[in-house]
Design a protein around this motif. Structure first.
Motif, PDB file in Angstrom:
ATOM      1  N   GLN A  23      34.431  40.889  50.186  1.00  0.00           N
ATOM      2  CA  GLN A  23      34.554  40.855  48.725  1.00  0.00           C
ATOM      3  C   GLN A  23      35.100  39.495  48.260  1.00  0.00           C
ATOM      4  N   ILE A  24      36.107  39.002  48.966  1.00  0.00           N
ATOM      5  CA  ILE A  24      36.700  37.709  48.622  1.00  0.00           C
ATOM      6  C   ILE A  24      35.668  36.595  48.784  1.00  0.00           C
ATOM      7  N   ILE A  25      34.932  36.640  49.890  1.00  0.00           N
ATOM      8  CA  ILE A  25      33.892  35.633  50.142  1.00  0.00           C
ATOM      9  C   ILE A  25      32.838  35.667  49.038  1.00  0.00           C
ATOM     10  N   PHE A  41      40.061  24.604  31.521  1.00  0.00           N
ATOM     11  CA  PHE A  41      41.209  25.246  32.160  1.00  0.00           C
ATOM     12  C   PHE A  41      41.128  26.766  32.076  1.00  0.00           C
ATOM     13  N   GLN A  42      40.737  27.265  30.889  1.00  0.00           N
ATOM     14  CA  GLN A  42      40.686  28.710  30.699  1.00  0.00           C
ATOM     15  C   GLN A  42      39.769  29.383  31.718  1.00  0.00           C
ATOM     16  N   ASN A  43      38.653  28.719  31.996  1.00  0.00           N
ATOM     17  CA  ASN A  43      37.717  29.277  32.974  1.00  0.00           C
ATOM     18  C   ASN A  43      38.293  29.243  34.383  1.00  0.00           C
ATOM     19  N   VAL A  44      38.968  28.149  34.698  1.00  0.00           N
ATOM     20  CA  VAL A  44      39.578  28.044  36.025  1.00  0.00           C
ATOM     21  C   VAL A  44      40.619  29.140  36.188  1.00  0.00           C
ATOM     22  N   SER A  45      41.461  29.288  35.182  1.00  0.00           N
ATOM     23  CA  SER A  45      42.545  30.253  35.354  1.00  0.00           C
ATOM     24  C   SER A  45      42.005  31.677  35.392  1.00  0.00           C
ATOM     25  N   SER A  46      40.956  31.999  34.612  1.00  0.00           N
ATOM     26  CA  SER A  46      40.475  33.386  34.682  1.00  0.00           C
ATOM     27  C   SER A  46      39.721  33.642  35.984  1.00  0.00           C
ATOM     28  N   ALA A  47      38.995  32.628  36.495  1.00  0.00           N
ATOM     29  CA  ALA A  47      38.322  32.801  37.792  1.00  0.00           C
ATOM     30  C   ALA A  47      39.360  33.001  38.899  1.00  0.00           C
ATOM     31  N   LEU A  48      40.424  32.199  38.835  1.00  0.00           N
ATOM     32  CA  LEU A  48      41.460  32.319  39.863  1.00  0.00           C
ATOM     33  C   LEU A  48      42.220  33.634  39.749  1.00  0.00           C
ATOM     34  N   MET A  49      42.352  34.111  38.524  1.00  0.00           N
ATOM     35  CA  MET A  49      43.046  35.378  38.310  1.00  0.00           C
ATOM     36  C   MET A  49      42.254  36.508  38.971  1.00  0.00           C
ATOM     37  N   LEU A  51      40.054  36.274  41.387  1.00  0.00           N
ATOM     38  CA  LEU A  51      40.120  36.111  42.842  1.00  0.00           C
ATOM     39  C   LEU A  51      41.486  36.543  43.366  1.00  0.00           C
ATOM     40  N   THR A  52      42.527  36.153  42.635  1.00  0.00           N
ATOM     41  CA  THR A  52      43.889  36.458  43.079  1.00  0.00           C
ATOM     42  C   THR A  52      44.159  37.963  43.126  1.00  0.00           C
ATOM     43  N   ASN A  53      43.527  38.715  42.216  1.00  0.00           N
ATOM     44  CA  ASN A  53      43.684  40.176  42.269  1.00  0.00           C
ATOM     45  C   ASN A  53      43.191  40.728  43.598  1.00  0.00           C
ATOM     46  N   TYR A  54      42.019  40.299  44.002  1.00  0.00           N
ATOM     47  CA  TYR A  54      41.455  40.750  45.282  1.00  0.00           C
ATOM     48  C   TYR A  54      42.314  40.267  46.448  1.00  0.00           C
ATOM     49  N   PHE A  59      46.124  40.647  51.059  1.00  0.00           N
ATOM     50  CA  PHE A  59      47.310  40.177  51.794  1.00  0.00           C
ATOM     51  C   PHE A  59      48.296  41.330  51.997  1.00  0.00           C
ATOM     52  N   LEU A  60      48.443  42.135  50.942  1.00  0.00           N
ATOM     53  CA  LEU A  60      49.375  43.262  50.992  1.00  0.00           C
ATOM     54  C   LEU A  60      48.999  44.245  52.101  1.00  0.00           C
TER      55      LEU A  60
END
Ligand SMILES: [Fe+2]
Ligand SMILES: [Fe+2]
Length: 135
Positions: A23-25, A41-49, A51-54, A59-60
């Motif tokens: 899924q991450i890939i 920036f807005q696009n970068v931060s929402s894309a990273l958000m 990805l970061t959720n997954y 990691f957990l």
């Protein structure tokens, strides 16, 4: 941009972890398809958000399984996850500061980090989980 192609050698032998890695890939490959959207920036931060959720969920679970099964050198692996997360924060900050090279660098970083992490660092627990019967 270069994509990550899932091969059998990526499998760590635990179904749910493999599913999360895939899924991450997939998310990273989608980002690699549209580097231009990263100019804002807005696009970068929402894309990273997204990805970061997954990634956080992954990691957990990975750290929980390692801990529950008494993995040796337990502290080493989460440290790598923390370094990754710090790097993502740096990229976010870089994008906020308007650095122009963020998109290419970010996608490059994600592609390399995940390929290397799964194939070399996660792979170190494969035999351990197999022995413990974690599937
Ligand atoms: Fe990991
Ligand atoms: Fe992993």
């Amino acid at each position: 941009m270069k994509k990550i192609i899932w091969e059998d050698e990526f499998s760590v032998g635990v179904e749910e972890l493999d599913r999360q890695h895939k899924q991450i890939i997939e998310v990273i490959n989608t980002l690699a398809d549209k580097p231009r959207m990263f100019r804002r920036f807005q696009n970068v931060s929402s894309a990273l958000m997204e990805l970061t959720n997954y990634v956080s969920e992954h990691f957990l679970l990975e750290e929980k399984l390692l801990q529950e099964n008494g993995y040796p050198n337990l502290l080493e692996h989460p440290k790598k996850h923390t370094l990754y997360s710090n790097k993502i924060v740096d990229f976010c900050q870089g994008s906020l500061d308007g650095k122009r090279d963020v998109p290419t660098e970010l996608i490059d970083f994600l592609t390399h980090w995940w390929t290397n992490h799964i194939l070399h660092e996660d792979m170190q627990y494969k035999a351990f989980f197999k022995e413990k019967g974690v599937k």
